[in-house]
Design an enzyme around this catalytic site. Structure first.
Site, PDB file in Angstrom:
ATOM      1  CB  CYS A   1      -0.963   0.075   1.181  1.00  0.00           C
ATOM      2  SG  CYS A   1      -2.048  -1.313   1.322  1.00  0.00           S
TER       3      CYS A   1
ATOM      4  NE  ARG B   1       4.489   1.961   0.006  1.00  0.00           N
ATOM      5  CZ  ARG B   1       5.477   1.710   0.851  1.00  0.00           C
ATOM      6  NH1 ARG B   1       6.727   1.841   0.471  1.00  0.00           N
ATOM      7  NH2 ARG B   1       5.218   1.317   2.082  1.00  0.00           N
TER       8      ARG B   1
ATOM      9  CD1 TRP C   1       0.185  -6.779  -2.840  1.00  0.00           C
ATOM     10  CD2 TRP C   1      -0.239  -7.323  -0.728  1.00  0.00           C
ATOM     11  NE1 TRP C   1       0.510  -8.103  -2.664  1.00  0.00           N
ATOM     12  CE2 TRP C   1       0.254  -8.461  -1.382  1.00  0.00           C
ATOM     13  CE3 TRP C   1      -0.589  -7.433   0.625  1.00  0.00           C
ATOM     14  CZ2 TRP C   1       0.427  -9.689  -0.741  1.00  0.00           C
ATOM     15  CZ3 TRP C   1      -0.421  -8.658   1.267  1.00  0.00           C
ATOM     16  CH2 TRP C   1       0.083  -9.768   0.573  1.00  0.00           C
TER      17      TRP C   1
ATOM     18  CG  ASN D   1       1.036   0.860   4.290  1.00  0.00           C
ATOM     19  OD1 ASN D   1       0.819  -0.332   4.123  1.00  0.00           O
ATOM     20  ND2 ASN D   1       2.243   1.371   4.228  1.00  0.00           N
ATOM     21  N   GLY D   2      -1.401  -0.893   6.503  1.00  0.00           N
ATOM     22  CA  GLY D   2      -1.142  -1.646   7.731  1.00  0.00           C
ATOM     23  C   GLY D   2      -2.347  -2.467   8.137  1.00  0.00           C
TER      24      GLY D   2
ATOM     25  CD  GLU E   1      17.531 -13.275  -6.469  1.00  0.00           C
ATOM     26  OE1 GLU E   1      16.884 -13.715  -5.508  1.00  0.00           O
ATOM     27  OE2 GLU E   1      17.185 -12.242  -7.070  1.00  0.00           O
TER      28      GLU E   1
ATOM     29  CE  LYS F   1      14.358 -11.714  -8.952  1.00  0.00           C
ATOM     30  NZ  LYS F   1      14.619 -10.936  -7.828  1.00  0.00           N
TER      31      LYS F   1
ATOM     32  CD  GLU G   1      10.373 -12.232  -7.859  1.00  0.00           C
ATOM     33  OE1 GLU G   1       9.635 -11.840  -6.949  1.00  0.00           O
ATOM     34  OE2 GLU G   1      11.600 -12.023  -7.855  1.00  0.00           O
TER      35      GLU G   1
ATOM     36  CG  HIS H   1      19.748 -37.604  -1.996  1.00  0.00           C
ATOM     37  ND1 HIS H   1      20.160 -38.895  -1.747  1.00  0.00           N
ATOM     38  CD2 HIS H   1      20.890 -36.869  -2.074  1.00  0.00           C
ATOM     39  CE1 HIS H   1      21.478 -38.932  -1.663  1.00  0.00           C
ATOM     40  NE2 HIS H   1      21.943 -37.719  -1.863  1.00  0.00           N
TER      41      HIS H   1
ATOM     42  CE  LYS I   1      11.558  -2.894  -5.090  1.00  0.00           C
ATOM     43  NZ  LYS I   1      12.030  -4.223  -5.488  1.00  0.00           N
TER      44      LYS I   1
HETATM   45  C1  G6P Z   1       9.185  -8.908  -1.479  1.00  0.00           C
HETATM   46  C2  G6P Z   1       9.830  -8.511  -2.792  1.00  0.00           C
HETATM   47  C3  G6P Z   1      11.195  -9.172  -2.947  1.00  0.00           C
HETATM   48  C4  G6P Z   1      12.059  -8.863  -1.746  1.00  0.00           C
HETATM   49  C5  G6P Z   1      11.369  -9.233  -0.430  1.00  0.00           C
HETATM   50  C6  G6P Z   1      12.122  -8.679   0.771  1.00  0.00           C
HETATM   51  O1  G6P Z   1       8.826 -10.230  -1.507  1.00  0.00           O
HETATM   52  O2  G6P Z   1       9.011  -8.863  -3.875  1.00  0.00           O
HETATM   53  O3  G6P Z   1      11.829  -8.699  -4.119  1.00  0.00           O
HETATM   54  O4  G6P Z   1      13.257  -9.564  -1.859  1.00  0.00           O
HETATM   55  O5  G6P Z   1      10.064  -8.657  -0.380  1.00  0.00           O
HETATM   56  O6  G6P Z   1      12.050  -7.278   0.733  1.00  0.00           O
HETATM   57  P1  G6P Z   1      13.104  -6.341   1.414  1.00  0.00           P
HETATM   58  O7  G6P Z   1      12.615  -4.955   1.119  1.00  0.00           O
HETATM   59  O8  G6P Z   1      13.079  -6.643   2.884  1.00  0.00           O
HETATM   60  O9  G6P Z   1      14.437  -6.619   0.806  1.00  0.00           O
END
Ligand code: G6P
Length: 614
Positions: free
Chosen positions: A2, A27, A78, A104-105, A484, A488, A491, A507, A609
């Site tokens: 948000c 956000r 969100w 937001n929260g 990672e 990527k 997602e 395994h 994000k």
């Molecule tokens: C969300 C984002 C990721 C990020 C994670 C942690 O899931 O989509 O890209 O790695 O949060 O966020 P931060 O701001 O704590 O790195």
């Protein structure tokens, strides 16, 4: 999680609110809305909401022109409480139209509060906790906006940032912060506030970072800041130097591509100023040599990609510092019984500095005596306030939900820290230390060289675009990199991708390898290439199509070339630093596959994000 904004001043509010929301859309982007006090009588709160993205709100309000007025609030959501419908979108307006609230929260005690309001005859339109706040304001309003806000704040529990507007007080807004970010912006003839500084910089560079528990009364000519108990506080203004272009696409089709391309500069900004005359100088690092010598263990915690950066950092720190490093996902660590005491250094990684689980884990570990080093990108964010020491990743604003430069700059700081701490601990000196420093200085160039793989990865994307599953394999540092890479990929392309420590695949998971299954084998660790080769042969024997990532110019890479279906050559770096360059083709592959599949690259479905809920 948000984005909220409020504006009051001499200009039309709606276009400013809409632009600000567009900048903060990373956000949350499942619904959006604005409320503007009408400039023409009869005075009313004009309300527009849409489910979906902010673009719909621009359309619905004719770019804001349909809502004349100079004071209002906006929100991009969100969803937490209630589905992302138009009804559940913010702002929420009280029953008789007196107050509109953006939030937001989460309000934790909203159920009993709602029941009380229902008993008093209030009716609710949405399923949100926020609507309760709007109704409570109306219920406690006796002609004084500020008193109503104070009363309601004393009744609610939870985490929140609010933007509140009142029909009867048409130029005044209240901004409230507790555990969610909010920054006030001071202008000439106007004032505004938002969840992110990128929504402010077009209008002002003079900002006030609100602290938890504070609230502000904002009018066109003044900002008054108050503590939780209502006592007035001085305004501590900071000057923001961030360029507006940093928050714009700058000719790229997507923020993600722009941010990938910015990585060499971001890594350079993060590393170069911290190396002076062949020494690592961490001006912003406040832990003493005695403190570092006293630690018996390092715990690293984070969420998402930051967690995977932490896994990669573990190898560098253990190798160079000889200290045991445990890496735990923040949402697990916060509820675990892992022994933590005052001989533990907790390294916390977060791009946003506001991820709720990460903050909670830090609080838990601090309470057990740990010293906290935060590696954070967003200046003045919540984690920076909790930490004993902060090392910023100077990545600049990151807008695409899938992090790229946030991750590589986290690696850069972890590498710097590992070499620095090894020197302080007396484990690295002379030529060995100098050679690490030289390689750290080469990292921006290595990242730049990897970006030249863009065309190759675009071509390679066609082999992945119709896959059902993709497996990423690697050993040691490459197993962290595989995680990672897989994250990527899945997602943003919505294709299932799974990372495995290469030696572990047999395994169980190897049962899923079928003729044609794409496997990405990460082989940047020269000492383990022979072992990785065995794993490539294993999956090839089951019909997998293998793309191998190998160091350029290394003879042993040639052996891999003989077995893999395709090879991607990345700059040859020391194994503990290799991920910073080798992740780049993985980011590019994910991007191009998502693009071929027509996915929403910067705003993947269901994600946000900064995740400020548990
Ligand atoms: C969300 C984002 C990721 C990020 C994670 C942690 O899931 O989509 O890209 O790695 O949060 O966020 P931060 O701001 O704590 O790195």
């Amino acid at each position: 999680m948000c984005g909220i904004i409020g504006f009051t001043g001499l200009k039309q509010a709606a276009p400013i609110l809409l632009e600000g929301l567009a900048r903060m859309e990373y956000r949350g982007y499942d619904s959006a809305g604005i409320a503007v006090v009408s400039s023409d009588p009869p005075r009313a709160l004009q309300l527009a909401k849409v489910s979906g993205k902010v673009a719909g709100l621009f359309e619905k309000t004719q770019n804001g022109a349909a809502f004349p007025g100079t004071c209002g609030i906006g929100h991009t959501r969100w969803a937490t409480h209630g589905a992302p419908t138009e009804t559940n979108a913010h702002p929420h307006v009280s029953m008789h139209g007196m107050f509109a609230v953006n939030h937001n929260g989460i309000i934790e005690n909203f159920v009993p509060l709602k029941q009380e309001l229902l008993a008093k005859g209030y009716t609710f339109k949405s399923e949100t906790d926020t609507e309760v706040v709007a109704q409570l304001l109306e219920d406690n309003y006796e002609g004084d906006f500020q008193k109503a806000v104070e009363k309601v704040l004393s009744m609610i529990e939870g985490s929140y940032a609010f933007a509140i507007v009142c029909r009867d007080d048409p130029d005044t807004l209240f901004a409230v912060k507790k555990n969610s970010p909010l920054i006030l912006g001071k202008g000439e003839g106007f004032n505004l506030f938002a969840s992110d500084v990128t929504a402010l910089v077009e209008h002002t560079r003079e900002v006030v970072y609100m602290e938890d528990g504070q609230y502000a009364k904002v009018t066109p000519d003044s900002i008054e800041l108050f503590a939780e108990d209502g006592s007035p506080l001085p305004l501590v203004t900071s000057h923001v130097t961030l360029s507006i272009s940093a928050a714009e696409k700058g000719g790229y089709e997507h923020f993600m591509m722009k941010e990938m391309m910015e990585q060499p500069e971001a890594v350079e900004r993060t590393i170069s100023p911290r190396i002076k005359d062949g020494e690592i100088v961490l001006d912003d690092f406040s832990l003493t040599r005695e403190q570092l010598l006293g630690f018996r263990k390092i715990m690293i915690t984070a969420c998402g990609s930051a967690y995977y950066a932490g896994l990669a950092g573990k190898y560098a720190i253990e190798r160079l510092c000889g200290l045991p490093v445990d890496v735990q996902i923040a949402s697990e660590l916060r509820y675990s019984d892992t022994p933590i005491d005052d001989r533990c250094l907790l390294i916390v990684l977060s791009q946003s500095g506001e991820t709720l689980d990460t903050i909670a884990a830090v609080k838990e570990c601090k309470a057990k005596g740990a010293t906290v080093l935060a590696i954070v990108n967003v200046v003045e964010s919540a984690l920076t306030k909790l930490a004993d020491s902060v090392l910023y990743t100077w990545a600049g604003p990151e807008v695409a939900v899938a992090t790229t430069k946030g991750y590589t700059t986290q690696l850069a700081v972890l590498y710097l820290f590992a070499v620095y701490a090894a020197k302080v601990l007396g484990r690295l000196d002379g030529e060995a230390y100098a050679s690490y420093i030289r390689e750290l200085q080469q990292l921006p160039e290595a990242v730049r060289a990897s970006l030249k793989l863009d065309c190759d990865m675009e071509n390679m994307a066609q082999y992945f675009k119709d896959a059902q599953h993709v497996f990423y394999l690697g050993r040691n540092t490459d197993s962290a990199l595989a995680m990672e890479g897989a994250l990527k990929f899945k997602e943003i392309s919505y294709i299932h991708a799974e990372a495995y420590a290469a030696g572990e695949l047999k395994h169980g998971t190897i049962a899923l390898i079928e003729p044609g299954t794409p496997v990405v084998s990460l082989c940047t660790n020269e000492a383990l290439i022979e072992k990785s080769l065995s794993n490539i042969i294993e999956v090839k024997a089951r019909g997998a199509v293998v793309t191998a990532v190998v160091p350029a110019g290394v003879p042993v890479s040639e052996e891999i070339r003989g077995y893999a279906d395709r090879c991607v050559e990345v700059p040859a770096l020391r194994d503990i630093f290799a991920s910073i360059a080798a992740v780049v083709p993985l980011q590019l592959l994910a991007y191009h596959v998502a693009k071929l599949r027509g996915c929403s690259i910067d705003k993947p479905k269901n994600l946000a994000k900064s995740v400020t809920v548990e």
